[in-house]
Structures are given as C-alpha cells and as structure tokens.
Motif scaffolding. Structure first.
Motif, PDB file in Angstrom:
ATOM      1  N   ALA A  21       0.225  -5.266   2.576  1.00  0.00           N
ATOM      2  CA  ALA A  21       0.628  -5.378   3.981  1.00  0.00           C
ATOM      3  C   ALA A  21      -0.222  -4.472   4.854  1.00  0.00           C
ATOM      4  N   LEU A  22      -0.537  -3.295   4.340  1.00  0.00           N
ATOM      5  CA  LEU A  22      -1.340  -2.351   5.106  1.00  0.00           C
ATOM      6  C   LEU A  22      -2.764  -2.876   5.288  1.00  0.00           C
ATOM      7  N   ARG A  23      -3.333  -3.423   4.232  1.00  0.00           N
ATOM      8  CA  ARG A  23      -4.685  -3.969   4.337  1.00  0.00           C
ATOM      9  C   ARG A  23      -4.733  -5.110   5.354  1.00  0.00           C
ATOM     10  N   ARG A  24      -3.713  -5.931   5.356  1.00  0.00           N
ATOM     11  CA  ARG A  24      -3.665  -7.027   6.323  1.00  0.00           C
ATOM     12  C   ARG A  24      -3.571  -6.490   7.741  1.00  0.00           C
ATOM     13  N   LEU A  25      -2.735  -5.495   7.938  1.00  0.00           N
ATOM     14  CA  LEU A  25      -2.530  -4.919   9.267  1.00  0.00           C
ATOM     15  C   LEU A  25      -3.809  -4.287   9.803  1.00  0.00           C
ATOM     16  N   LEU A  26      -4.631  -3.739   8.912  1.00  0.00           N
ATOM     17  CA  LEU A  26      -5.835  -3.032   9.321  1.00  0.00           C
ATOM     18  C   LEU A  26      -7.054  -3.942   9.440  1.00  0.00           C
ATOM     19  N   GLY A  27      -6.855  -5.224   9.258  1.00  0.00           N
ATOM     20  CA  GLY A  27      -7.968  -6.153   9.399  1.00  0.00           C
ATOM     21  C   GLY A  27      -8.574  -6.083  10.796  1.00  0.00           C
ATOM     22  N   GLY A  28      -9.870  -5.844  10.867  1.00  0.00           N
ATOM     23  CA  GLY A  28     -10.544  -5.756  12.170  1.00  0.00           C
ATOM     24  C   GLY A  28     -10.427  -4.412  12.854  1.00  0.00           C
ATOM     25  N   ALA A  29      -9.780  -3.438  12.215  1.00  0.00           N
ATOM     26  CA  ALA A  29      -9.640  -2.111  12.830  1.00  0.00           C
ATOM     27  C   ALA A  29     -10.972  -1.369  12.780  1.00  0.00           C
ATOM     28  N   CYS A  30     -11.197  -0.509  13.777  1.00  0.00           N
ATOM     29  CA  CYS A  30     -12.443   0.258  13.802  1.00  0.00           C
ATOM     30  C   CYS A  30     -12.179   1.659  14.344  1.00  0.00           C
ATOM     31  N   PRO A  31     -12.841   2.673  13.767  1.00  0.00           N
ATOM     32  CA  PRO A  31     -12.676   4.038  14.267  1.00  0.00           C
ATOM     33  C   PRO A  31     -13.456   4.238  15.559  1.00  0.00           C
ATOM     34  N   VAL A  32     -12.879   5.019  16.474  1.00  0.00           N
ATOM     35  CA  VAL A  32     -13.515   5.317  17.761  1.00  0.00           C
ATOM     36  C   VAL A  32     -13.433   6.817  17.996  1.00  0.00           C
ATOM     37  N   ARG A  33     -14.567   7.428  18.328  1.00  0.00           N
ATOM     38  CA  ARG A  33     -14.598   8.855  18.637  1.00  0.00           C
ATOM     39  C   ARG A  33     -14.436   9.030  20.137  1.00  0.00           C
ATOM     40  N   VAL A  34     -13.462   9.855  20.537  1.00  0.00           N
ATOM     41  CA  VAL A  34     -13.158  10.071  21.946  1.00  0.00           C
ATOM     42  C   VAL A  34     -13.464  11.522  22.300  1.00  0.00           C
ATOM     43  N   PRO A  35     -14.353  11.769  23.261  1.00  0.00           N
ATOM     44  CA  PRO A  35     -14.681  13.158  23.607  1.00  0.00           C
ATOM     45  C   PRO A  35     -13.540  13.844  24.348  1.00  0.00           C
ATOM     46  N   ALA A  36     -13.479  15.161  24.212  1.00  0.00           N
ATOM     47  CA  ALA A  36     -12.450  15.943  24.893  1.00  0.00           C
ATOM     48  C   ALA A  36     -12.474  15.665  26.391  1.00  0.00           C
ATOM     49  N   GLY A  37     -11.285  15.451  26.956  1.00  0.00           N
ATOM     50  CA  GLY A  37     -11.162  15.217  28.387  1.00  0.00           C
ATOM     51  C   GLY A  37     -11.191  13.765  28.795  1.00  0.00           C
ATOM     52  N   ALA A  38     -11.623  12.873  27.912  1.00  0.00           N
ATOM     53  CA  ALA A  38     -11.740  11.464  28.261  1.00  0.00           C
ATOM     54  C   ALA A  38     -10.364  10.807  28.352  1.00  0.00           C
ATOM     55  N   VAL A  39     -10.149  10.044  29.418  1.00  0.00           N
ATOM     56  CA  VAL A  39      -8.924   9.253  29.576  1.00  0.00           C
ATOM     57  C   VAL A  39      -9.196   7.885  28.977  1.00  0.00           C
ATOM     58  N   THR A  40      -8.480   7.546  27.936  1.00  0.00           N
ATOM     59  CA  THR A  40      -8.744   6.292  27.228  1.00  0.00           C
ATOM     60  C   THR A  40      -7.915   5.130  27.761  1.00  0.00           C
ATOM     61  N   HIS A  41      -6.734   5.419  28.268  1.00  0.00           N
ATOM     62  CA  HIS A  41      -5.874   4.375  28.845  1.00  0.00           C
ATOM     63  C   HIS A  41      -5.170   4.972  30.058  1.00  0.00           C
ATOM     64  N   ARG A  42      -4.973   4.156  31.086  1.00  0.00           N
ATOM     65  CA  ARG A  42      -4.368   4.640  32.322  1.00  0.00           C
ATOM     66  C   ARG A  42      -3.037   3.951  32.577  1.00  0.00           C
ATOM     67  N   GLU A  43      -2.194   4.647  33.331  1.00  0.00           N
ATOM     68  CA  GLU A  43      -0.910   4.065  33.726  1.00  0.00           C
ATOM     69  C   GLU A  43      -1.142   2.735  34.437  1.00  0.00           C
ATOM     70  N   GLY A  44      -0.271   1.771  34.148  1.00  0.00           N
ATOM     71  CA  GLY A  44      -0.343   0.491  34.836  1.00  0.00           C
ATOM     72  C   GLY A  44      -1.239  -0.531  34.183  1.00  0.00           C
ATOM     73  N   GLU A  45      -2.076  -0.114  33.212  1.00  0.00           N
ATOM     74  CA  GLU A  45      -2.940  -1.077  32.544  1.00  0.00           C
ATOM     75  C   GLU A  45      -2.103  -2.071  31.734  1.00  0.00           C
TER      76      GLU A  45
END
Length: 234
Positions: A21-45
């Motif tokens: 089940a875990l392998r299926r759930l992770l299909g297409g997943a990818c790691p992303v490095r986010v620098p300190a201070g970066a806003v990745t998602h905003r209110e209202g999106e």
C-alpha cells in the motif's frame, strides 16, 4: 528508498501501512529541497498537494488583514502537509507554509493519493488518523493563543525552535542558538514586535536569554521552561 525518506515515513501516520500500500501511495512522489525562508504554499491557494516532511522544519501560518502573521503549527520529520487540500472542496487552503530552515519534503502525486485512499481502506484510515491529530492540535493551539500570555507563548516558541536546532545540529552545545528575529518571533506568537521586545528585555535582564539582530540565545533553558508552568510546586 532513501534512508531519510524511510525515517520520515516511519515517524508519520503512514507508518501503519503495509509495504504494498505504501509503495502504491508513493508512486510518482519526488523529493524537493526548500531553502530557509521560502514560502511553498500560500493561504487561499486551491491547488491540491500532499507533502511529507523529510528533514528540516516548516511552519504553518495564518496572516491577518494588517499583514501580521501567526504560526499555528511546526512540521518536523514525519509531518504530512496539505492533506486537507485533497478533501476540502471549493475552498482554498486556510494557512500558508514556510521553511524555517533548509528543508526537504517528499511531494506526493495528488491523483495517486486520492485513488489509493478511495480504493484502499487502510490508506483512508491512515488519513483519518492524520486529520484527527491535526484537528486536536489546532484546537490546542487556539486555547494557547487565546488564554496564555505573550510571555508564555514566547517561551514556548523559543524552546520549540531550540529543540529542533539541538536535534539538527550535531555537536551543538549550550547556549542554544535560535535563528529568529524579534519581528519573526512576534509574528509566530501572534503579537506585535513592541510587546515581544519588552518580554525579551525582561528575560534578558533575568539572565535567561541573550538577544541579537538575527538570533536569540537561550542561556538558561530550565528557567525558560519555568515560564510554561512545568513542574511547579503545588
């Protein structure tokens, strides 16, 4: 599977899933490095997303009309972010997310996640447990914000961040260094800078903290924890 991702999964609500089940759930997943201070998602999106925090620290925050912000959650290794976006039809995200330090997240595929939850009761059950935990933690956060003093919230926030720094920085020794400015601290605890400055001045004069332009050092964590009312005599 990367060791960091494996450790994050083991610390998450997804740890209850069996490997297929875990392998299926992770299909297409990818790691992303986010620098300190970066806003990745905003209110209202309205975009759907689901991310697993692999390392680092992410703050979930809300913003007032006058621009002030307040942190409502800290996401560390194993925390899931964005699950509500998959199921809150017709509404934007109620909060934004920002990396406090350099952070890695595992970005899952929303279509894959939705299909897995619809077809596998174990996946749906894991998500229900995660959402229940989020509701409980946010209710506790409301009571803390409404019924505790700014001094209490400042102490809790500093200790929270300091504990993360101690875990992520091998060889760290006291005093604990918290990379946060006074303005950022005020936003995190839902107050204004002037009030937080007074609180920090009192703590500094008591020898509990040392303040600097871009960071705060906790000189006496035990005394600072006393501000939270822990282990006080009855």
């Amino acid at each position: 599977m990367d060791d960091g991702v494996a450790a994050a999964l083991a610390a998450s609500a997804l740890a209850r899933l069996r490997p297929p089940a875990l392998r299926r759930l992770l299909g297409g997943a990818c790691p992303v490095r986010v620098p300190a201070g970066a806003v990745t998602h905003r209110e209202g999106e309205s975009a759907e997303y689901l991310e697993l925090t692999v390392d680092g620290l992410v703050r979930v925050f809300v913003t007032a009309p006058d621009g002030r912000g307040m942190t409502v959650r800290y996401a560390r290794r194993g925390a899931l972010l964005g699950l509500v976006s998959l199921y809150a039809d017709g509404t934007g995200m109620p909060a934004g997310t920002q990396a406090v330090v350099d952070t890695t997240v595992l970005r899952l595929s929303p279509p894959v996640v939705r299909r897995a939850a619809a077809e596998d009761a174990a996946v749906a059950d894991a998500f229900l447990h995660e959402l229940a935990d989020r509701v409980r933690s946010f209710v506790h956060e409301i009571s803390d914000s409404a019924f505790t003093s700014v001094r209490h919230r400042v102490a809790r926030h500093l200790l929270d961040l300091a504990s993360q720094e101690a875990r992520s920085g091998p060889g760290t020794r006291p005093p604990l260094r918290v990379p946060v400015s006074q303005r950022e601290l005020a936003e995190a605890v839902g107050s204004v800078r002037e009030v937080v400055v007074r609180v920090l001045r009192d703590l500094r004069e008591s020898g509990v903290v040392s303040t600097h332009r871009d960071h705060i050092e906790i000189l006496d964590p035990v005394r600072l924890s006393g501000e939270l009312g822990w282990n006080r005599s009855r």
